[in-house]
Design an enzyme around this catalytic site. Structure first.
Site, PDB file in Angstrom:
ATOM      1  N   ASP A 188     -31.923 -11.252  74.955  1.00 44.59           N
ATOM      2  CA  ASP A 188     -31.254 -10.112  74.310  1.00 44.59           C
ATOM      3  C   ASP A 188     -30.526  -9.196  75.292  1.00 44.59           C
ATOM      4  OD1 ASP A 188     -33.893  -9.562  75.210  1.00 44.59           O
ATOM      5  OD2 ASP A 188     -34.012  -7.762  73.975  1.00 44.59           O
ATOM      6  N   GLU A 191     -36.691  -8.945  73.979  1.00 45.01           N
ATOM      7  CA  GLU A 191     -37.588  -8.423  75.025  1.00 45.01           C
ATOM      8  C   GLU A 191     -37.510  -6.898  75.076  1.00 45.01           C
ATOM      9  OE1 GLU A 191     -39.394  -6.810  78.225  1.00 45.01           O
ATOM     10  OE2 GLU A 191     -37.214  -6.756  78.245  1.00 45.01           O
ATOM     11  N   GLU A 192     -36.332  -6.366  74.733  1.00 42.50           N
ATOM     12  CA  GLU A 192     -36.079  -4.926  74.953  1.00 42.50           C
ATOM     13  C   GLU A 192     -36.592  -4.044  73.820  1.00 42.50           C
ATOM     14  OE1 GLU A 192     -34.922  -3.774  77.659  1.00 42.50           O
ATOM     15  OE2 GLU A 192     -33.739  -5.353  78.625  1.00 42.50           O
ATOM     16  N   ARG A 251     -45.831 -11.336  93.247  1.00 43.41           N
ATOM     17  CA  ARG A 251     -46.974 -10.441  93.324  1.00 43.41           C
ATOM     18  C   ARG A 251     -48.109 -11.019  92.501  1.00 43.41           C
ATOM     19  NH1 ARG A 251     -48.429  -5.586  94.717  1.00 43.41           N
ATOM     20  NH2 ARG A 251     -50.361  -4.919  93.742  1.00 43.41           N
ATOM     21  N   HIS A 264     -30.051  -1.921  83.442  1.00 49.56           N
ATOM     22  CA  HIS A 264     -29.920  -0.890  82.399  1.00 49.56           C
ATOM     23  C   HIS A 264     -28.861   0.150  82.752  1.00 49.56           C
ATOM     24  CE1 HIS A 264     -33.763  -1.784  79.920  1.00 49.56           C
ATOM     25  NE2 HIS A 264     -33.552  -2.789  80.762  1.00 49.56           N
TER      26      HIS A 264
HETATM   27 NI    NI Z   1     -35.201  -7.367  81.464  1.00 49.74          NI
END
Ligand code: NI
Length: 393
Positions: A81, A139-140, A180, A366
């Protein structure tokens, strides 16, 4: 096998660029990825890769079988998305959809997973097991496409033993990967508060309930949940980001609305905190003679990178690049819905360097200026294929 993957990734670089440009020009908002789903499905079909679509509305689940299918089952995931942002870049492949932009690199993730799928399909005589391709929507946006993909069976029949996800990382130059182990991203829950009271003439506060003052006390008191109730060794953030009430100089309003976000890196504390937040709001408002309504819809959980999978993936990344190009990355208080998978099966979410070498950090995600050094597509597709072919748990 490693050399063959690298060669194929290099060979298909022009196609990767073309796919990324197409996706970047035609971004779609969360849960509206109809064209993107059709694009992914068409590519998989043309390469002879079996898939199921739609899953969770606009998602795609593909399956590639190597030798001894089922002897190891690994899932690779991409999100598809875009964001409600107007692109500011003057590039030939700029977004053609006004107000919508792939500003979080999900076009890159989708392209790299398509590239990996192509490579794995070409080389299916050379690796063992089954690779599941998960192209997910939303996802957002709450509740997170990953949670719907899981609900709709993306992790069943067959069930993968682990899942790998990747995200563009403008803080690393192209040619680098970041890993990580353990807790890596925060949970994120939205907070909606309404403070209600009598309101009235500003000159006669004694005849009113001052909702502005009550809401102000609530904002201050909430910070004490973080400073006094939280274990100092556990990172957690509470931010009230909207304070809406009143409209003029001399009227105390009857209602104030507060909006905020709460983030944590410990699932136990997360839900204890929800209760502390509610109680603090109710009782502070009551002490001020006001009433409070609170909603804290459960958002994305903490993202945990499984130790075994992450060590295995990192070692494979060091073989694919070299030890110098594989870095440790810090945990962050941002959230990512890949976390839902990490709560169900062992997971590894790693970072793909996308900044142009020598130019410092790239534009951050973003923002209307976000873009990548496209050399990252070749590495992203190649490393996803290599992990798909080799990672085990
Ligand atoms: Ni992302």
């Amino acid at each position: 096998m490693l050399a063959k993957i690298k060669t194929l990734a290099k060979d298909i670089f022009p196609q990767l660029q073309a796919m990324r440009h197409h996706l970047h020009q035609h971004p779609e908002l969360s849960f509206q990825e109809h064209q993107t789903m059709a694009f992914v499905a068409e590519k998989l079909r043309s390469w002879g890769i079996a898939f199921r679509a739609p899953v969770a509305g606009t998602g795609v689940v593909g399956i590639i079988e190597g030798k001894d299918p089922g002897s190891r089952i690994v899932a690779l995931r991409a999100d598809m998305d875009a964001l409600p942002i107007q692109e500011a870049n003057q590039v030939p492949y700029a977004s053609q959809h006004p107000g919508v932009m792939h500003a979080c690199g999900h076009d890159v993730h989708t392209t790299c997973l398509l590239g990996a799928a192509y490579i794995l399909q070409q080389l299916r005589e050379e690796w063992h097991g089954t690779v599941k391709l998960i192209f997910q929507p939303g996802e957002e946006k709450h509740p997170g496409g990953a949670s719907l993909m899981i609900r709709d069976g993306a992790l069943e029949n067959p069930r993968p033993s682990c899942i790998i996800g990747m995200h563009v990382h403008p803080e690393l130059p192209v040619g680098y990967l970041g890993f990580r182990t353990g807790i890596s991203m925060a949970s994120a829950d939205e907070i909606y508060i309404t403070i209600k009271g009598k309101g009235g003439h500003a000159a006669s506060p004694h005849l009113t309930t001052d909702t502005i003052l009550a809401a102000s006390q609530v904002v201050v008191a909430l910070q004490q949940v973080i400073s006094r109730n939280k274990n100092p060794f556990s990172p957690s953030v509470l931010s009230i980001c909207a304070f809406n009430g009143g409209y003029t100089t001399n009227v105390i309003p009857t209602e104030v609305k507060l909006l905020g976000t709460f983030r944590a890196m410990d699932e136990t504390w997360r839900f204890q905190a929800h209760e502390r937040i509610r109680q603090t709001i109710y009782h502070v408002a009551e002490a001020m003679g006001a009433e409070a309504e609170v909603e804290i819809p459960v958002g994305y959980p903490c993202l945990i990178n499984d130790e075994q999978v992450t060590h295995a993936a990192r070692a494979l990344a060091e073989q694919y690049l070299d030890a110098e190009h594989v870095k440790d990355v810090d945990p962050r208080m941002g959230a990512e819905d890949f976390a839902f998978y990490s709560q169900v099966i062992p997971a590894c979410f790693f970072r793909l360097g996308v900044a142009s070498p020598g130019k410092g950090e790239g534009p951050t995600v973003h923002t209307p200026q976000f873009d990548i050094d496209e050399q990252a597509l070749e590495i992203g597709a190649g490393i996803m294929a290599w992990l798909g072919a080799r990672v085990t748990r």
